[in-house]
Design an enzyme around this catalytic site. Structure first.
Site, PDB file in Angstrom:
ATOM      1  N   SER A 153       0.712  -1.101   0.091  1.00  0.00           N
ATOM      2  CA  SER A 153      -0.094  -0.058   0.162  1.00  0.00           C
ATOM      3  C   SER A 153       0.780   1.274  -0.084  1.00  0.00           C
ATOM      4  O   SER A 153       2.050   1.204   0.412  1.00  0.00           O
ATOM      5  CB  SER A 153      -0.878   0.074   1.236  1.00  0.00           C
ATOM      6  OG  SER A 153      -1.370   1.201   1.526  1.00  0.00           O
ATOM      7  N   TYR A 166      -1.733  -0.607  10.624  1.00  0.00           N
ATOM      8  CA  TYR A 166      -1.782  -0.972   9.281  1.00  0.00           C
ATOM      9  C   TYR A 166      -0.504  -0.860   8.464  1.00  0.00           C
ATOM     10  O   TYR A 166       0.083  -1.438   7.817  1.00  0.00           O
ATOM     11  CB  TYR A 166      -2.939  -0.297   8.741  1.00  0.00           C
ATOM     12  CG  TYR A 166      -3.168  -0.654   7.374  1.00  0.00           C
ATOM     13  CD1 TYR A 166      -3.515  -1.977   6.847  1.00  0.00           C
ATOM     14  CD2 TYR A 166      -2.946   0.254   6.171  1.00  0.00           C
ATOM     15  CE1 TYR A 166      -4.023  -2.196   5.519  1.00  0.00           C
ATOM     16  CE2 TYR A 166      -3.373   0.135   4.836  1.00  0.00           C
ATOM     17  CZ  TYR A 166      -3.863  -1.069   4.756  1.00  0.00           C
ATOM     18  OH  TYR A 166      -3.973  -1.455   3.247  1.00  0.00           O
TER      19      TYR A 166
END
Ligand code: NDP
Length: 256
Positions: A153, A166
């Site tokens: 990501s 995350y």
């Protein structure tokens, strides 16, 4: 697996004889990637926990002329990971591409974070990806060819408040993938890190923190479609074998 020439006259690797495992294939980016790889000629092995969604996708791929096999898999279970690899090699005799895409994003400030959420993100996004990469490597080494695509990501490169857990998993994915690239690149095994910006999927629907949900709702952010990331993965995997696209950050135009 041989190179072919496209209408642009440029060389491109054919996926016609490839077998590709895609995790998190029951929705979003994984679903789109499985469809795109199948349309490009690969036999796809669809892995996730939701069996109905996987079977619906397999039916669609097969009615479009592709080949798909469903293997219900929880990537946090080591037995499931071994079974996914064994079923694939028993059925097809090889694994050319692994797309480690399964992921969860449970955003919350650390002071309010549930430890179970932190654990789940590490177990799915990072440990599951590490274990599955570990499990497919012997097959790829024996073949003398293979490609591991790890969906990270933009959060694997930029840390932000309320994203700590995350962020930690995606920074981990980037470090793990680059280290493995250096270990296996001389064995003709390629690795790619894909770093999407915002993509319209189910991913944020699992967030429970009210404040984070409000912040997200107020943000007017352009988004990509899952197909836009699928296209990047097809791009990386169809490069001629001597080209290893090591890292791709793919942002929506307009996202800062
Ligand atoms: P989705 O929520 O649509 O897809 C997530 C997938 O992961 C689902 O197929 C889900 O399947 C699977 N999954 C979750 N937990 C497990 C598990 N324990 N075992 C096996 N599969 C699991 O979101 P996206 O498509 O957006 O997410 C795909 C990847 O893209 C993730 O790694 C995410 O971090 C990354 N990403 C997404 C961005 C975005 O904006 N959407 C941006 C950057 C990266 P099931 O529940 O059936 O098991």
């Amino acid at each position: 697996m041989s190179d072919e020439t496209t209408s642009t006259g440029l060389a491109q690797r054919s996926l016609d004889d490839d077998v590709a495992i895609v995790t998190g294939a029951s929705s979003g980016i994984g679903e789109a990637t499985a469809e795109a790889l199948a349309a490009a000629g690969a036999t796809v092995v669809l892995a996730a926990r939701r069996l109905d969604e996987l079977e619906t996708l397999a039916d669609r791929i097969e009615s479009d002329g592709g080949d798909a096999l469903v293997v219900q898999t929880d990537v946090t279970e080591e037995d499931d990971i071994d079974e996914l690899v064994e079923t694939t090699t028993d059925e097809f005799g090889r694994i050319d591409i692994l797309v480690n895409n399964a992921g969860v994003m449970l955003l919350e400030p650390l002071e309010r974070a549930e430890r179970s959420n932190l654990r789940q993100m590490v177990e799915v996004n990072l440990l599951g990806l590490m274990n599955l990469t570990h499990a497919v490597l012997p097959t790829m080494q024996e073949q003398g060819t293979g490609h591991v695509v790890n969906v990270s990501s933009v959060a694997g490169r930029r840390a932000r408040a309320n994203v700590s857990g995350y962020n930690a998993t995606k920074f981990g994915v980037n470090a793990f993938t680059e280290a493995v690239r250096q270990e296996v690149t001389t064995e003709n095994i390629r690795t790619t890190i894909i770093e999407p910006g915002a993509v319209e999927t189910e991913l944020p629907t699992h967030i429970t923190d009210e404040q984070v949900l409000e912040q997200l709702a107020e943000m007017e952010m352009p988004t990509l479609a899952p197909d836009d990331i699928a296209r990047s993965i097809v791009y990386a995997t169809t490069q001629p074998e001597h080209v290893n696209v090591a890292e791709l950050m793919v942002m929506p135009t307009g996202q800062e």
